[in-house]
Scaffold this motif. Structure first.
Motif, mmCIF file in Angstrom:
data_model
loop_
_atom_site.group_PDB
_atom_site.id
_atom_site.type_symbol
_atom_site.label_atom_id
_atom_site.label_comp_id
_atom_site.label_asym_id
_atom_site.label_seq_id
_atom_site.Cartn_x
_atom_site.Cartn_y
_atom_site.Cartn_z
ATOM 1 N N GLU A 543 26.089 -0.840 31.623
ATOM 2 C CA GLU A 543 27.355 -0.588 32.177
ATOM 3 C C GLU A 543 27.843 -1.469 33.262
ATOM 4 O O GLU A 543 28.905 -1.960 33.644
ATOM 5 N N ARG A 544 26.716 -2.054 34.291
ATOM 6 C CA ARG A 544 27.265 -3.115 35.174
ATOM 7 C C ARG A 544 27.802 -4.280 34.504
ATOM 8 O O ARG A 544 28.987 -4.769 34.921
ATOM 9 N N VAL A 545 27.341 -4.659 33.373
ATOM 10 C CA VAL A 545 27.945 -5.885 32.599
ATOM 11 C C VAL A 545 29.174 -5.261 32.009
ATOM 12 O O VAL A 545 30.205 -6.038 32.091
ATOM 13 N N ASN A 546 29.376 -4.152 31.446
ATOM 14 C CA ASN A 546 30.518 -3.694 30.862
ATOM 15 C C ASN A 546 31.878 -3.790 31.917
ATOM 16 O O ASN A 546 33.018 -3.871 31.408
ATOM 17 N N ARG A 547 31.616 -3.691 33.204
ATOM 18 C CA ARG A 547 32.674 -3.589 34.309
ATOM 19 C C ARG A 547 33.256 -5.018 34.176
ATOM 20 O O ARG A 547 34.480 -4.892 34.801
ATOM 21 N N ASP A 548 32.560 -5.986 34.080
ATOM 22 C CA ASP A 548 33.218 -7.495 33.980
ATOM 23 C C ASP A 548 33.584 -7.854 32.471
ATOM 24 O O ASP A 548 33.909 -8.972 32.287
ATOM 25 N N LEU A 549 33.768 -6.902 31.670
ATOM 26 C CA LEU A 549 34.127 -6.995 30.177
ATOM 27 C C LEU A 549 35.529 -6.604 29.745
ATOM 28 O O LEU A 549 35.851 -5.476 30.366
ATOM 29 N N SER A 550 36.351 -7.059 28.757
ATOM 30 C CA SER A 550 37.117 -6.364 28.324
ATOM 31 C C SER A 550 36.719 -5.192 27.517
ATOM 32 O O SER A 550 35.650 -5.073 26.962
ATOM 33 N N VAL A 551 37.944 -4.440 27.143
ATOM 34 C CA VAL A 551 37.464 -3.175 26.423
ATOM 35 C C VAL A 551 36.931 -3.518 25.205
ATOM 36 O O VAL A 551 35.908 -2.956 24.730
ATOM 37 N N ILE A 552 37.531 -4.488 24.568
ATOM 38 C CA ILE A 552 36.901 -4.803 22.960
ATOM 39 C C ILE A 552 35.565 -5.446 23.176
ATOM 40 O O ILE A 552 34.886 -5.313 22.047
#
Length: 597
Positions: A543-552
């Motif tokens: 989730e920490r990584v996902n915060r800096d990624l686009s939705v896709i």
């Protein structure tokens, strides 16, 4: 500023350097707890004598000779001797299976093999016995293998002793070689399918050496350089960057004792230049962070400040108010950490796979100059390299080397032209025609060129994931961000033609041990897989990584790997890149099941 003179072949370059350097140390290896050197003059004598011995055994110009050995002085001497005898070196990984050896012997048509020890010979010999025609095997170490079948055995040292040669005569013979002559056939480990033999001519590797020497000379100064060879010499990156590049510089080469002793070897050898793959830098970053963490709050504060200031410097410059702290760090933290790398590193060069920019900024923050290069075996292998004079920017791989042309095709693919480009794939005209068109090498990489001429890689063309809505996702970017988390050692993401991204994750063993200790549970890996709290801790990292990624790009679900990705289980290439097709075979069913549950 010194410039590299013109050479017509790699062998000519070596003999001229040997004449200049004489009795100065050249190749270093450790035995009995001590480093021992082979001088330039002695190496030249051995190269000339071994070349004479190979010719006496029947080696003819253009014949292929396999070289199966770990990194050691004899590897370099054998490679040069094969070429000095007019042959073509076929470097082969020590991790190859019998099947791999069989493919390379059959495809290359090698008539001889130089192998370092009996252990490696046991995997090699069954393949040799099935090869058509007679085959000569030369053992660097003593081997008592008998004389099975059509195999003729010879001792490496005895060949040298029995064929005393005139070094000057061998050097004059090397003057007759041309840059267009084939030097080696390097089989790409690849991420899928059977390895293909890349035909690298002398001029291709020399073009690389000339370009790299220019970077060192212009940006750092060319002095008495020292290299520590760690990556497999059978890989194009180390073959050029860790052997022929140092020869061009007249440098000393130390051969590392292996990954487990690499840190101590660095402190002992005190190299001036290191050529390593990104994965190792990621490991070193994690180790340094953990070492500092154990030193208390103040040490952690200094490291955090150093990285923060390094990030500002990378973004454009250090603000005036940070200058006092920057000066303090240059007198305290940075010298201590630099000492762990020997204290005289000019540059650490990363290549072989994409590097997460955060890793580059981290090492720069510690006062270590970090360069990212880009290339592939088909380009001998270096195409471009970051350099201070071009403005270090860690999300780029720098400008092309001198005498290298790069342009971006309409579909974003990076195209390369110049002497560095291979002559083609050995006995594979169809693949050659696919990647070489009108003199341009089609790299299969997607990228762009910025206003200062620096190349930025976005992803492998063939690795791009296309989800069920037609959106493109670059997996290497997401995987790189995942492995920067302390909880994650390795990762592979998937999601082609699917509604979202999933991942296979290998938890970090040290983090796992610490988590188990904190939570007072046994470190039973099978039990941990089913432990909701353990999975939740890993999920927090995702989730920490996902915060800096686009939705896709975000990873919605993940599974835990059964074991680490390694060379031995064929889930990593010898250059430590993940083999996607193997991982998809192993985990594809479980990943697909995530979309159904």
């Amino acid at each position: 500023m010194r410039k590299l003179e013109h050479f017509d072949s790699l062998v000519q370059m070596f003999f001229r350097r040997a004449r200049e350097k004489g009795d100065a140390p050249f190749l270093w290896a450790k035995s009995g707890g001590k480093w021992h050197s082979t001088s330039w003059a002695e190496a030249a004598r051995q190269v000339a004598s071994l070349a004479a011995g190979l010719r006496d055994l029947g080696l003819r110009p253009g014949d292929r000779v396999m070289l199966v050995s770990e990194n050691r002085p004899e590897w370099c001497i054998s490679d040069l001797a094969i070429m000095a005898a007019g042959g073509v070196t076929v470097p082969t990984y020590t991790t190859n299976t019998e099947r791999d050896h069989q493919h390379i012997i059959d495809n290359s048509g090698a008539c001889m093999t130089i192998v370092s020890n009996a252990k490696l010979a046991k995997t090699l010999l069954p393949a040799v016995l099935r090869a058509s025609g007679a085959h000569t095997v030369i053992g660097i170490e003593e081997m008592r293998m008998g004389q099975p079948g059509a195999i003729e055995f010879h001792d490496w040292k005895r060949l040298i002793v029995d064929h005393p040669a005139d070094v000057e005569a061998a050097a004059r013979a090397a003057d007759g070689f041309a840059r267009e002559d084939l030097a080696c056939i390097i089989y790409t480990s690849g991420t899928g399918g059977s390895p293909r033999g890349v035909m690298q001519h002398h001029g291709a590797i020399l073009c690389n050496v000339e370009g790299c020497v220019t970077v060192i000379s212009e940006d750092f100064g060319w002095e008495d350089e020292v290299f520590l060879s760690f990556l497999p010499l059978s890989h194009a990156y180390e073959h050029t960057g860790g052997q022929h590049f140092p020869i061009g510089l007249g440098a000393e080469i130390y051969y590392s004792e292996g990954l487990d002793k690499l840190a101590s070897n660095i402190e002992e050898v005190r190299p001036t230049i290191m050529v390593v793959v990104p994965r190792l830098f990621e490991v070193l970053r994690t180790r340094i962070s953990k070492q500092v963490e154990k030193q208390g709050r103040f040490a952690n504060y200094l490291l955090d400040r150093a990285v923060a200031i390094g990030g500002k410097k990378a973004a454009g410059g250090v603000p005036l108010w940070d200058q006092p702290m920057n000066l303090f760090l240059s007198r305290t933290l940075r010298p201590k950490l630099a000492a762990k790398f020997g204290g005289r590193i000019k540059a650490m060069v990363s290549g072989g796979a994409p590097l997460n920019p955060e890793v580059g900024v981290f090492f720069e923050s510690l006062g270590l100059t970090f360069l990212q290069g880009y290339g592939q075996t088909e380009a001998a292998p270096v195409i471009s390299c970051n350099r201070p004079s071009a403005g270090l920017k860690h999300d780029t791989v720098g400008p092309p080397l001198q005498n290298v042309e790069v342009r971006i095709a309409e579909d974003g693919e990076i195209l390369v032209r110049g002497e560095l480009v291979m002559h083609g794939y050995w006995r594979n005209e169809a693949e050659t025609d696919r990647v070489l068109k009108d003199g341009w090498l089609h790299t299969g990489d997607i990228g762009e060129i910025d206003t200062r001429g620096r190349i930025r890689i976005t992803d492998r063309k063939k690795d791009i994931i296309v989800n069920d809505k037609g959106d493109n996702v670059a997996p290497q970017k997401v995987e790189g961000m995942l492995t920067l988390q302390p909880e994650v050692m390795q990762a592979m993401i998937a999601g082609d033609r699917k509604p979202y991204m999933t991942a296979v994750i290998v938890p970090d063993p040290e983090w796992t041990q610490e988590w188990c200790a904190r939570n007072r549970v046994a470190c039973d890996l099978a039990a941990l897989r089913e432990d909701p709290a353990y999975r939740a801790a890993l999920g927090a990292a995702v989730e920490r990584v996902n915060r800096d990624l686009s939705v896709i790009e975000r990873v919605r679900r993940f599974i835990l790997a059964d074991e680490a990705f390694t060379i031995e289980n064929e889930q990593l290439t010898p250059s430590l890149k993940i083999r996607r097709h193997i991982l998809k075979q192993v985990y594809g069913g479980r990943l697909d099941a995530l979309y159904k549950s």
